[in-house]
Design a protein around this motif. Structure first.
Motif, PDB file in Angstrom:
ATOM      1  N   ASN A 195       0.831  -1.195   0.000  1.00 42.49           N
ATOM      2  CA  ASN A 195       0.000   0.000   0.000  1.00 42.49           C
ATOM      3  C   ASN A 195       0.873   1.254   0.000  1.00 42.49           C
ATOM      4  OD1 ASN A 195      -2.311  -1.540   0.099  1.00 42.49           O
ATOM      5  ND2 ASN A 195      -2.597  -1.321   2.297  1.00 42.49           N
ATOM      6  N   PRO A 196       0.418   2.313  -0.671  1.00 44.40           N
ATOM      7  CA  PRO A 196       1.164   3.573  -0.614  1.00 44.40           C
ATOM      8  C   PRO A 196       1.263   4.078   0.817  1.00 44.40           C
ATOM      9  CG  PRO A 196      -0.525   3.641  -2.326  1.00 44.40           C
ATOM     10  CD  PRO A 196      -0.787   2.410  -1.518  1.00 44.40           C
ATOM     11  N   ALA A 214      -2.831  11.043  -3.707  1.00 40.40           N
ATOM     12  CA  ALA A 214      -1.821  11.235  -2.663  1.00 40.40           C
ATOM     13  C   ALA A 214      -1.374   9.905  -2.071  1.00 40.40           C
ATOM     14  CB  ALA A 214      -2.367  12.132  -1.560  1.00 40.40           C
ATOM     15  N   GLY A 215      -2.118   8.847  -2.402  1.00 39.31           N
ATOM     16  CA  GLY A 215      -1.829   7.533  -1.832  1.00 39.31           C
ATOM     17  C   GLY A 215      -2.486   7.310  -0.497  1.00 39.31           C
ATOM     18  N   GLN A 261      -0.186   4.883 -11.906  1.00 36.99           N
ATOM     19  CA  GLN A 261       0.976   4.644 -11.060  1.00 36.99           C
ATOM     20  C   GLN A 261       1.330   5.899 -10.269  1.00 36.99           C
ATOM     21  OE1 GLN A 261       5.192   4.411 -12.583  1.00 36.99           O
ATOM     22  NE2 GLN A 261       4.864   2.206 -12.260  1.00 36.99           N
ATOM     23  N   LEU A 262       1.584   5.729  -8.984  1.00 37.90           N
ATOM     24  CA  LEU A 262       1.983   6.835  -8.119  1.00 37.90           C
ATOM     25  C   LEU A 262       3.492   6.792  -7.909  1.00 37.90           C
ATOM     26  CD1 LEU A 262      -0.767   6.675  -5.329  1.00 37.90           C
ATOM     27  CD2 LEU A 262      -0.849   7.840  -7.547  1.00 37.90           C
ATOM     28  N   LYS A 263       4.182   7.850  -8.330  1.00 37.48           N
ATOM     29  CA  LYS A 263       5.633   7.929  -8.140  1.00 37.48           C
ATOM     30  C   LYS A 263       5.932   8.828  -6.944  1.00 37.48           C
ATOM     31  CE  LYS A 263       9.966   9.155 -10.421  1.00 37.48           C
ATOM     32  NZ  LYS A 263      10.597   9.623 -11.683  1.00 37.48           N
ATOM     33  N   GLY A 264       6.615   8.258  -5.962  1.00 39.91           N
ATOM     34  CA  GLY A 264       6.896   8.977  -4.723  1.00 39.91           C
ATOM     35  C   GLY A 264       5.955   8.593  -3.604  1.00 39.91           C
ATOM     36  N   ALA A 265       5.313   7.419  -3.770  1.00 35.71           N
ATOM     37  CA  ALA A 265       4.256   7.019  -2.828  1.00 35.71           C
ATOM     38  C   ALA A 265       4.752   6.200  -1.656  1.00 35.71           C
ATOM     39  CB  ALA A 265       3.174   6.248  -3.587  1.00 35.71           C
ATOM     40  N   GLY A 266       6.064   6.087  -1.482  1.00 31.74           N
ATOM     41  CA  GLY A 266       6.572   5.392  -0.312  1.00 31.74           C
ATOM     42  C   GLY A 266       7.420   4.182  -0.631  1.00 31.74           C
TER      43      GLY A 266
END
Length: 488
Positions: free
Chosen positions: A15-16, A55-56, A103-108
């Motif tokens: 999970n993000p 934002a995740g 796709q989330l880039k920078g999400a953890g």
């Protein structure tokens, strides 16, 4: 990535990491159309829940249930050296919407983060957002950027910066590194699943072939050759052409220390971390050819399902030899079009090469010159003043202008028609480093207006946009020193 959703050996379900107190920094209404997000008058999503999703911070939105977010494993060569297993160290794939992977880039952090913190900073997120959409505006195959969500959460790089998440869209984020990963682990079954998935969903023309895997390699290689020719034609430098950054769909992906050429320098290096110049502008075609050789090596076991090893290698080696031919044909065609030439003559290549050498010697602004060249008067052999004034050795460029004019006259082309065609392929606006830096500095002070304005300009790079004339000008001397690196 349906084939990847089976087995712990190819992915990490994760999970993000929630982004505290998120806020909108940028949003692309154009990219939003791909996944059918309704927008309000402010051109941001009507439903505020999208802010939390991107934002995740939540994994559901109406009919969209992102219940299995994943990071994938891949391997690759970095700066020419085998780096072994890599993977999505800070990119988390939420799922598919209308044929686009979200796709989330920078999400953890993920299993593949190694020593990283899994976060991206505002600076690099804005650059990726703007360049993804700028490349789309230039009609160059690319992943898209839907949004940048910011937060005041501190992130440590060379200095303390703030966190951000950039939402990327693409039909698939599969890359050459996925082939290399399964090949290096000798997982032939996974390798075959990957190839079959790509053929079924993105290269259906290979399905009826007697050599589907060889034809898949040829198709990926041809798309990549055409892509890098397009980069060269607009003066785009990727910066880090490692095999794990190369799309299996022929898309521009993984925007890091990229840069568009300002003053033309054939050996320009856009990434100051690239001390050897491996990924300099003039080496991009050669490096992409080398990357395709890595792909051929990784795909060899698939051809060995049908052929002895020696024959499989020969087939791939022969196919690999087509790359420079496809690249050269596309490069020559694109530069002929940039010069307004509608027919092909053998001496055109010498004409193009003479021009580029003269531009290199004088460090002429690449984009500004080609745009200005559209105003050449072929009837009177009169070059446009704004183009001629860029050069310091006028005798050399004047001789070229004369030969160019005679070449135009040989086609009996109408100047007005040629001018329209040239302006349709030579952009007036590109994402210059100093423009991106100005937008970033304002955003770091919580003013996102310049990001939005740049986005609007770059979505229509071939239009005149008289009100935005200043954004088309070459950078001043003090602004030429803006540098970028892999730090993000």
């Amino acid at each position: 990535m349906a084939f990847l959703l089976q087995g712990d050996d190819v992915l990490h379900q994760v999970n993000p990491s929630p982004l505290p107190d998120p806020y909108w920094v940028a949003f692309s209404a154009s990219a939003a159309k791909l996944i059918d997000i309704p927008l309000g008058q402010d051109k941001y999503p009507k439903d505020p829940k999208w802010l939390e999703v991107l934002a995740g911070n939540r994994l559901d939105h109406g009919s969209h249930q992102f219940d299995r977010p994943i990071a994938t494993a891949y391997s690759g060569h970095q700066f020419g050296v085998w780096a072994g297993q890599l993977g999505d160290g800070r990119a988390i794939l939420l799922g598919d919407i209308h044929g686009q992977e979200l796709q989330l880039k920078g999400a953890g952090k993920t299993r593949y983060s190694r020593m990283g913190d899994g976060r991206a900073v505002l600076r690099s997120s804005i650059r990726e957002f703007l360049c993804s959409e700028a490349m789309h505006g230039l009609d160059i195959p690319t992943s898209r950027a839907l949004a940048v969500v910011g937060s005041n959460e501190p992130v440590h790089r060379e200095e303390i910066e703030t966190a951000a998440v950039c939402t990327r869209l693409a039909p698939s984020f599969l890359r050459i590194g996925h082939f290399e990963h399964y090949a290096s682990l000798q997982k032939q079954g996974r390798l075959q699943e990957l190839a079959d998935y790509l053929i079924k969903h993105f290269y259906p023309e290979c399905q009826s072939s007697t050599e589907p895997y060889l034809d898949l390699f040829k198709a990926i290689s041809a798309k990549t050759a055409r892509l890098v020719a397009q980069w060269q034609a607009v003066g785009f430098c990727h910066g880090v052409l490692n095999t794990d950054n190369i799309s299996a769909l022929g898309l521009t992906i993984d925007y890091g220390p990229f840069g568009f050429l300002d003053h033309f320098q054939i050996d320009h290096i856009c990434n100051h971390s690239d001390t050897s110049g491996r990924y300099a502008y003039h080496r991009q075609p050669q490096i992409m050819h080398w990357n395709m050789a890595c792909l051929a090596s990784a795909m060899c076991p698939l051809l060995e399902l049908k052929h002895p090893s020696e024959i499989a290698q020969t087939l791939l080696r022969t196919a690999l030899e087509e790359f420079p031919k496809i690249y050269t044909n596309n490069w020559q065609s694109l530069f002929r079009t940039k010069l307004g030439l509608q027919t092909s003559q053998h001496e055109d290549i010498t004409l193009i090469e003479r021009l580029l050498q003269t531009m290199h010697d004088a460090r002429v602004d690449f984009t500004f010159f080609f745009r200005a060249l559209a105003n050449y008067d072929s009837i009177n052999l009169q070059p446009p003043k704004e183009a001629r004034d860029l050069f310091n050795h006028l005798a050399v460029i004047d001789e070229w202008f004369k030969d160019y004019g005679h070449r135009l006259q040989s086609e009996k082309s109408v100047d007005e028609k040629r001018k329209i065609l040239m302006k349709a392929c030579n952009p007036k606006f590109i994402l210059r480093n100093h423009l991106a830096q100005h937008a970033i500095e304002k955003a770091q002070a919580h003013d996102y207006s310049e990001v939005s304005k740049l986005l609007g300009i770059l979505e229509h790079p071939f239009d005149e946009q008289e009100d935005n004339e200043a954004y088309a000008n070459p950078p001043s001397i003090e602004h030429r020193a803006v540098e970028v690196s892999c730090s993000s």
